[in-house]
Enzyme design. Structure first.
Site, PDB file in Angstrom:
ATOM      1  N   HIS A  96       0.789  -1.224   0.000  1.00  0.00           N
ATOM      2  CA  HIS A  96       0.000   0.000   0.000  1.00  0.00           C
ATOM      3  C   HIS A  96       0.830   1.287   0.000  1.00  0.00           C
ATOM      4  O   HIS A  96       0.262   2.364  -0.191  1.00  0.00           O
ATOM      5  CB  HIS A  96      -0.997  -0.002   1.174  1.00  0.00           C
ATOM      6  N   ASP A 119     -10.073  -0.173   3.848  1.00  0.00           N
ATOM      7  CA  ASP A 119      -8.917  -0.809   4.479  1.00  0.00           C
ATOM      8  C   ASP A 119      -9.259  -1.201   5.918  1.00  0.00           C
ATOM      9  O   ASP A 119     -10.046  -0.505   6.575  1.00  0.00           O
ATOM     10  CB  ASP A 119      -7.749   0.208   4.486  1.00  0.00           C
ATOM     11  N   HIS A 121      -7.021  -0.955   8.012  1.00  0.00           N
ATOM     12  CA  HIS A 121      -6.040  -0.068   8.657  1.00  0.00           C
ATOM     13  C   HIS A 121      -6.159   1.362   8.128  1.00  0.00           C
ATOM     14  O   HIS A 121      -6.604   1.574   7.001  1.00  0.00           O
ATOM     15  CB  HIS A 121      -4.627  -0.588   8.388  1.00  0.00           C
ATOM     16  N   ASP A 123      -3.459   3.484   7.800  1.00  0.00           N
ATOM     17  CA  ASP A 123      -2.289   3.791   6.946  1.00  0.00           C
ATOM     18  C   ASP A 123      -1.890   5.261   7.011  1.00  0.00           C
ATOM     19  O   ASP A 123      -1.528   5.852   5.997  1.00  0.00           O
ATOM     20  CB  ASP A 123      -2.572   3.376   5.492  1.00  0.00           C
ATOM     21  N   HIS A 136       4.134   0.991   4.323  1.00  0.00           N
ATOM     22  CA  HIS A 136       2.747   0.699   3.885  1.00  0.00           C
ATOM     23  C   HIS A 136       1.733   1.059   4.967  1.00  0.00           C
ATOM     24  O   HIS A 136       0.529   1.099   4.691  1.00  0.00           O
ATOM     25  CB  HIS A 136       2.592  -0.746   3.420  1.00  0.00           C
ATOM     26  N   ASP A 227      -7.437  -1.658  -0.215  1.00  0.00           N
ATOM     27  CA  ASP A 227      -6.529  -2.635   0.385  1.00  0.00           C
ATOM     28  C   ASP A 227      -7.334  -3.918   0.537  1.00  0.00           C
ATOM     29  O   ASP A 227      -8.377  -3.923   1.190  1.00  0.00           O
ATOM     30  CB  ASP A 227      -6.078  -2.118   1.759  1.00  0.00           C
ATOM     31  N   ASP A 229      -7.094  -6.292   2.315  1.00  0.00           N
ATOM     32  CA  ASP A 229      -7.324  -6.729   3.691  1.00  0.00           C
ATOM     33  C   ASP A 229      -8.528  -6.028   4.335  1.00  0.00           C
ATOM     34  O   ASP A 229      -8.863  -6.310   5.494  1.00  0.00           O
ATOM     35  CB  ASP A 229      -6.067  -6.612   4.569  1.00  0.00           C
ATOM     36  N   GLU A 272      -1.921  -4.797  -1.640  1.00  0.00           N
ATOM     37  CA  GLU A 272      -1.631  -5.819  -0.622  1.00  0.00           C
ATOM     38  C   GLU A 272      -2.034  -7.244  -0.977  1.00  0.00           C
ATOM     39  O   GLU A 272      -2.225  -8.075  -0.087  1.00  0.00           O
ATOM     40  CB  GLU A 272      -2.195  -5.404   0.746  1.00  0.00           C
TER      41      GLU A 272
END
Ligand SMILES: CN[C@](CCCC[B-](O)(O)O)(CCN1CCCCC1)C(=O)O
Ligand SMILES: [Mn+2]
Ligand SMILES: [Mn+2]
Ligand SMILES: [Mn+2]
Length: 304
Positions: A96, A119, A121, A123, A136, A227, A229, A272
């Site tokens: 990312h 995401d 996260h 980031d 990332h 992302d 994830d 990712e």
């Protein structure tokens, strides 16, 4: 509209090998012809050159700064070039940290863009707030005007100036946010819908509120940074930082269909994907589901 696909075979924003093969497995999964089958005009413009600097010592705890910074510049130049000839660009990553370059490049063409960050996260760690030093986990911190004085100029990043404001970002899917990131989100009032808000309000309400928050007039170009994830790890296991309790396939499709409906999508990052993680079945499921999600951004609707 015309779609340009670029590959970003990059992994130096995080420690695991494998994200450099993301573009390859998405192409092998048929992403280009599956979009063409929707009637889109799609052209694959190959891969961005990635830079691997020898003795790339950490700076301010940020790892591989020169490799990430120099590669990000090449990404930005390639994306800028792409978006001057295509209506929409899809960047196949890669970790990312790719978003540093894709957003910087996009903003040169669409300075009024807003960012939807899908995401688990946030980031948005600075090199100082990060506990991993993996870039990332930091891309947005390099891009946001309000953090300019908090982020040191690392080697390789001399070319970069912030290009978006905190109010231009909306998160969907958060469920693993570091303490420093939480403070930044609160301090600058960044729009953030975690999995808790999705459970509380439902995905329809969350998408409406996210879009209204960053683009109340409904007229700004959308950069969507996806992302993989963000989705539940049972759906996309081949990724480096999985977190349980993620977006369902239907919630992810809904996001894609609603963003498609705006007609203002200008760029998508697919970040990712790590095909070295998980077994063959898990890798295939990850790739196939991601491609099915991408198709929903380009007019493939469940209702036909
Ligand atoms: C939440 N922040 C992490 C993960 C960043 C993931 C980047 B992405 O692109 O995949 O979203 C994790 C930081 N630590 C949290 C405590 C345990 C160890 C990792 C980081 O390294 O900054
Ligand atoms: Mn993530
Ligand atoms: Mn500024
Ligand atoms: Mn991410």
């Amino acid at each position: 509209e015309s779609i340009g696909v670029i590959g970003i075979p990059f992994s130096k924003g995080q420690p695991r090998t494998g994200t450099e093969f993301g573009p390859k497995v998405l192409r092998l999964g048929g992403i280009v012809n599956k979009l063409q089958s929707l009637g889109c005009h799609v052209e694959d413009h190959g891969d961005v050159e990635v830079i691997q600097v020898e003795n790339d010592d950490p700076e301010e705890k940020a790892k591989n700064p020169r490799s990430v910074g120099q590669t990000s510049k090449l990404i930005a130049d390639k994306v800028e070039q792409e978006l001057r000839s295509e209506d929409i660009c899809i960047a196949l990553g890669g970790d990312h940290s790719m978003a540093i370059g894709t957003i910087a490049g996009n903003a040169r063409v669409e300075p009024d863009l807003v960012v939807l960050w899908i995401d688990a996260h946030a980031d948005i760690n600075t090199p100082m707030t990060s506990d991993s030093g993996n870039i990332h986990g930091m891309p947005l911190a390099f891009l946001v005007h309000e953090l300019e004085s908090y982020v040191p100029k690392l080697s390789g990043f001399e070319w970069l100036t912030p290009c978006i404001h905190a109010k231009d970002i909306a998160y969907i899917g958060l469920r693993d946010v570091d303490a420093g990131e939480r403070k930044i989100i609160e301090k600058f009032g960044i729009t953030a819908f975690s999995m808790q808000e999705i459970d509380r309000y439902g995905i329809k309400e969350v998408v409406e509120r996210a879009l209204r928050a960053v683009d109340p007039e409904g007229n700004r170009p959308i950069h969507l940074s996806f992302d993989v994830d963000a989705m539940d790890p049972t759906l996309t296991p081949s990724t480096g930082t999985p977190v349980m309790g993620g977006l369902s396939l239907r919630e992810t499709y809904y996001i894609a269909e609603e963003v498609a409906r705006t007609g203002r999508l200008c760029m998508i990052d697919i970040a990712e994907v790590n095909p070295l993680l998980g077994d063959e079945k898990e890798k295939k499921m990850t790739v196939d589901l991601i491609i099915s999600v991408i198709q929903r951004f380009f007019g493939n609707r469940r209702g036909g």
